[in-house]
Design a protein around this motif. Structure first.
Motif, mmCIF file in Angstrom:
data_model
loop_
_atom_site.group_PDB
_atom_site.id
_atom_site.type_symbol
_atom_site.label_atom_id
_atom_site.label_comp_id
_atom_site.label_asym_id
_atom_site.label_seq_id
_atom_site.Cartn_x
_atom_site.Cartn_y
_atom_site.Cartn_z
ATOM 1 N N MET A 152 0.841 -1.107 -0.098
ATOM 2 C CA MET A 152 -0.024 -0.003 0.068
ATOM 3 C C MET A 152 0.976 1.391 -0.033
ATOM 4 S SD MET A 152 -3.037 1.558 0.630
ATOM 5 C CE MET A 152 -3.653 3.152 1.189
ATOM 6 N N PHE A 196 0.227 4.992 0.942
ATOM 7 C CA PHE A 196 -0.551 6.170 1.463
ATOM 8 C C PHE A 196 -0.691 7.298 0.980
ATOM 9 C CE2 PHE A 196 -0.110 2.475 4.546
ATOM 10 C CZ PHE A 196 -1.288 2.368 5.220
ATOM 11 N N ASN A 227 -0.423 10.192 2.198
ATOM 12 C CA ASN A 227 0.682 11.057 2.602
ATOM 13 C C ASN A 227 1.748 10.420 2.707
ATOM 14 O OD1 ASN A 227 0.284 9.209 4.821
ATOM 15 N ND2 ASN A 227 -0.385 10.491 6.227
ATOM 16 N N ALA A 250 3.246 8.166 4.628
ATOM 17 C CA ALA A 250 3.556 7.283 5.836
ATOM 18 C C ALA A 250 4.471 6.871 6.168
ATOM 19 C CB ALA A 250 1.967 6.576 6.063
ATOM 20 N N LEU A 251 5.382 7.635 5.892
ATOM 21 C CA LEU A 251 7.110 6.784 6.180
ATOM 22 C C LEU A 251 7.336 6.938 7.496
ATOM 23 C CD1 LEU A 251 8.927 8.662 3.116
ATOM 24 C CD2 LEU A 251 7.689 6.542 3.102
ATOM 25 N N PHE A 252 7.886 5.816 8.068
ATOM 26 C CA PHE A 252 8.482 5.937 9.457
ATOM 27 C C PHE A 252 9.568 6.630 9.531
ATOM 28 C CE2 PHE A 252 7.210 1.377 8.263
ATOM 29 C CZ PHE A 252 6.097 1.668 8.829
ATOM 30 N N ASP A 253 9.285 8.133 10.293
ATOM 31 C CA ASP A 253 10.243 9.056 10.350
ATOM 32 C C ASP A 253 11.464 8.739 11.240
ATOM 33 O OD1 ASP A 253 7.631 11.184 11.109
ATOM 34 O OD2 ASP A 253 8.134 9.444 12.384
ATOM 35 N N SER A 254 11.158 7.510 12.164
ATOM 36 C CA SER A 254 12.542 7.068 13.070
ATOM 37 C C SER A 254 13.410 6.336 12.171
ATOM 38 C CB SER A 254 12.070 6.363 14.060
ATOM 39 O OG SER A 254 11.158 5.438 13.807
ATOM 40 N N LEU A 255 13.098 5.945 10.912
ATOM 41 C CA LEU A 255 14.150 5.077 10.294
ATOM 42 C C LEU A 255 14.743 5.814 9.054
ATOM 43 C CD1 LEU A 255 12.163 1.747 10.393
ATOM 44 C CD2 LEU A 255 13.923 2.217 11.886
ATOM 45 N N GLU A 258 15.731 2.039 5.131
ATOM 46 C CA GLU A 258 15.146 0.948 6.122
ATOM 47 C C GLU A 258 13.495 0.894 6.029
ATOM 48 O OE1 GLU A 258 15.985 -0.008 10.045
ATOM 49 O OE2 GLU A 258 17.770 0.890 10.038
ATOM 50 N N PHE A 314 11.393 -2.146 4.920
ATOM 51 C CA PHE A 314 10.839 -2.631 6.001
ATOM 52 C C PHE A 314 10.103 -3.938 5.917
ATOM 53 C CE2 PHE A 314 8.002 -2.679 9.825
ATOM 54 C CZ PHE A 314 8.587 -1.934 10.644
ATOM 55 N N GLY A 315 9.316 -4.239 4.861
ATOM 56 C CA GLY A 315 8.565 -5.447 4.519
ATOM 57 C C GLY A 315 9.321 -6.592 4.311
ATOM 58 N N ARG A 346 8.380 1.486 -1.070
ATOM 59 C CA ARG A 346 8.214 0.674 -0.004
ATOM 60 C C ARG A 346 6.906 -0.189 -0.318
ATOM 61 N NH1 ARG A 346 6.502 3.295 5.720
ATOM 62 N NH2 ARG A 346 4.516 3.651 4.708
ATOM 63 N N THR A 401 -0.572 10.156 11.260
ATOM 64 C CA THR A 401 -0.200 10.151 10.018
ATOM 65 C C THR A 401 -0.065 8.703 9.233
ATOM 66 O OG1 THR A 401 2.323 9.740 10.831
ATOM 67 C CG2 THR A 401 1.581 12.090 10.429
ATOM 68 N N ASP A 402 -0.823 8.173 9.840
ATOM 69 C CA ASP A 402 -1.205 6.541 9.236
ATOM 70 C C ASP A 402 0.177 5.594 9.219
ATOM 71 O OD1 ASP A 402 -3.548 7.416 8.488
ATOM 72 O OD2 ASP A 402 -3.155 7.794 6.347
ATOM 73 N N GLN A 403 1.267 6.128 10.196
ATOM 74 C CA GLN A 403 2.225 5.322 10.152
ATOM 75 C C GLN A 403 2.110 3.940 10.890
ATOM 76 O OE1 GLN A 403 6.087 7.041 11.195
ATOM 77 N NE2 GLN A 403 5.259 8.956 10.891
ATOM 78 N N ALA A 420 0.373 1.751 8.439
ATOM 79 C CA ALA A 420 1.370 1.272 7.420
ATOM 80 C C ALA A 420 2.097 0.012 7.793
ATOM 81 C CB ALA A 420 2.474 2.449 7.069
ATOM 82 N N THR A 471 0.256 -2.965 7.321
ATOM 83 C CA THR A 471 0.493 -3.526 5.850
ATOM 84 C C THR A 471 1.805 -3.995 5.545
ATOM 85 O OG1 THR A 471 1.084 -1.333 4.915
ATOM 86 C CG2 THR A 471 -1.289 -1.508 4.997
ATOM 87 N N LEU A 472 2.699 -3.847 6.366
ATOM 88 C CA LEU A 472 3.985 -4.272 6.101
ATOM 89 C C LEU A 472 4.436 -5.478 7.152
ATOM 90 C CD1 LEU A 472 5.676 -0.801 5.592
ATOM 91 C CD2 LEU A 472 5.662 -2.597 3.900
ATOM 92 N N SER A 473 3.481 -6.405 7.399
ATOM 93 C CA SER A 473 3.416 -7.593 8.155
ATOM 94 C C SER A 473 4.107 -7.356 9.534
ATOM 95 C CB SER A 473 4.568 -8.630 7.419
ATOM 96 O OG SER A 473 4.406 -8.686 6.213
#
Ligand SMILES: Nc1ncnc2c1ncn2[C@@H]1O[C@H](COP(=O)(O)OP(=O)(O)OP(=O)(O)O)[C@@H](O)[C@H]1O
Ligand SMILES: [Mg+2]
Lengths: 257, 254
Positions: free
Chosen positions: A87, A89, A91, A93-98, A102, A106-107, A156, B121-123, B126, B129-131
């Motif tokens: 998916m 998203f 916006n 929806a990136l993980f901003d801690s990584l 990564e 991630f998956g 991603r 922020t939908d994280q 997310a 959706t990433l197992s």
């Protein structure tokens, strides 16, 4: 072509409070094809995708993915279905801690399918596909422009090789050339890798490039469905007004509730 | 009357949903995958980075207890009890409670803000959706870190609080340094330390639980994240004081 749809939605209904957002949606997406969903802002396109992902619990209706009724699956089986869906998203929806790489990998890392080193190489490959240099992989998402974030989100979504891909406005915020590149990438995923895709877009040129089929959402219902190639001359007054961006027609601007 | 009843039910259903949230997280602790790196990150945040605030708080509260009890007890000629009073109040109460409150303001708030932002922020969606199970990935490492880090922190606070009392006792109240420390050591009971650390573990768990619960369930953009942060700190603080009473009753009431 097999005749079980990859995604089969019947009578999908969802309201938030007393606001009815989806009002009995029926939609089929056949395997190896791509479906473009268009519709006004706030018409429930993103909510539709989130329902299929099981992120929003619908009020009524059925959602089948590869013949499995999502709403009746146990948590474990639902997770298994979800992991077949990639998916993007709206916006990002990136993980901003990584760091970016990564995020992209991630998956892969989550399923322990690969080592970190391989994941990193794979991330660089996918970043290249969305037109980003491998050096971007070391940045943090906050250091990227909006369009770059979108492309990382796209990377991603496709990095895990998911057989079903959802794109919520993949080309919004990209320049026209980059938009065409991304459209090409999506078509590639469908045509070459045999994935099934659903894309939401407001860009009609992009819709015709990406889509085999198209559906228009208005007031919580699918008001038109047909070949994406026919979007501009569908003969349906609502679709015509929408795709040509006319102010006058059956769709009147109203203040959204 | 009706409003009171409604408030009561609201509080009850909130307590219920927090309990469910916590129990759900606990069932994930024993099931893989485990996120060791995230646990270490949260642990360092809880312990190492909280050390300065907690140390200062402990030293000053030990100092003030020495001063106050001297003012009171010297009237009864009981000034020699100062080392014992400092020890008991610091180890049994002040160190765990103040460390808990400080950490609630520092780490609990940050957790609620981080998870809240991830939610809006939908994280968090997310992750699904990433197992990746978001409870396992986000909540479990933080709960474990809070529960295990606070005892460590409070052990340091115990020592520093007593040293604060010793500082005032020797520099201002005329105690002999050696006598003060000997008094303290003689009076020290292992039970006091055990209770101190047990309280710390409970408070650490509560801070992490409140931070995660309010962040994880936040709604509605930046304002929602702000509310979640406030709620995390306020509810953790109240729960710390309430559980402090319950634990004290449990361990010390005859
Ligand atoms: N979590 C939520 N809680 C309450 N209302 C929501 C929620 N998510 C969406 N909505 C409402 O549902 C409606 C549809 O939202 P959705 O995000 O699906 O729109 P959209 O078609 O994707 O629009 P856009 O093209 O602007 O992205 C909106 O009116 C929105 O206010
Ligand atoms: Mg949308």
């Amino acid at each position: 072509m097999s005749d079980t749809p990859t995604i089969r939605i019947r009578g999908l209904t969802k309201s938030f409070g007393d606001k009815l957002v989806l009002d009995g949606i029926d939609l089929d997406v056949m395997p190896g094809t791509s479906m473009v969903v268009i519709g006004g802002s706030g018409s429930g396109k993103s909510v539709l995708l989130k329902c299929v992902l099981g992120l929003i619990q619908p009020d009524a209706g059925t959602i089948e993915v590869n013949g499995q009724d999502l709403l009746r699956l146990r948590a474990g089986a639902l997770d298994a279905v979800r992991s077949t869906i990639g998916m993007l998203f709206q916006n990002g929806a990136l993980f901003d801690s990584l760091p970016v790489w990564e995020n992209v990998a991630f998956g892969l890392l989550a399923t322990h399918a690969v080592t970190r080193r391989t994941a990193r190489v794979r991330a660089a490959e996918v970043l290249a596909q969305v037109g980003l240099d491998a050096s971007v992989g070391d940045l943090s998402p906050a250091e990227l422009s909006g369009g770059m974030q979108k492309r990382v989100g796209l990377a991603r979504a496709i990095a895990g090789g998911a057989k079903i891909l959802f794109f919520d406005e993949p080309t919004t915020g990209l320049d026209p050339i980059m938009g065409a590149v991304i459209d090409g990438l999506i078509v590639d995923c469908v045509k070459r890798l045999g994935s099934t895709a659903v894309a939401i877009t407001h860009d009609m040129a992009s819709a015709r490039r990406i889509g085999d089929q198209a559906a228009m959402l208005y007031k919580g219902r699918i008001v038109w469905q047909g070949a994406a190639a026919g979007l501009m001359d569908s003969g349906n007054p609502m679709v015509d007004q929408f795709t040509h961006g006319r102010r006058d027609g059956p769709i009147q601007m109203e203040l959204r509730k | 009357m009706a409003a009171v009843g409604r408030g009561f039910w609201l509080a009850l259903s909130m307590a219920g949903s927090i309990a469910l949230f916590g129990l759900n997280a606990l069932t994930h602790i024993v099931r893989p995958p485990f996120y060791g790196r995230l646990f270490v990150q949260a642990f360092v945040e809880f312990s190492y980075f909280s050390l300065p605030v907690v140390s200062l708080t402990a030293v000053f509260s030990g100092m003030v207890i020495a001063l106050q009890s001297y003012a009171g007890f010297s009237r009864y000629g009981a000034a020699t009890a100062i080392p014992n009073i400092v020890l008991i109040s610091v180890v049994r109460e002040l160190a765990p409670v103040l460390a808990g409150l400080m950490v609630a303001g520092r780490v609990g708030a940050a957790m609620a803000a981080e998870l809240g932002t991830m939610r809006v922020t939908d994280q968090i969606d997310a992750l699904t959706t990433l197992s990746t199970n978001p409870v396992k990935y986000l909540v479990v490492p933080r709960l474990l870190a809070g529960t295990l880090a606070l005892p460590l922190l409070v052990l340091v606070a115990d020592v520093l609080g007593v040293m604060g009392g010793w500082l005032v006792g020797t520099a201002k109240l005329g105690f002999n340094s050696h006598t003060y420390l000997m008094n303290t050591m003689d009076f020290l009971q292992s039970m006091d330390v055990v209770v101190s650390l047990a309280k710390a573990a409970v408070f650490g768990f509560l801070v992490a639980l409140m931070g995660c619960y309010h962040g994880y369930n936040s709604r509605g953009g930046a304002v929602g994240v702000g509310t979640a942060t406030t709620n995390a700190v306020v509810s953790a603080s109240i729960l710390i004081l309430a559980f402090d009473y319950v634990l004290t009753e449990l361990f010390f009431a005859q």
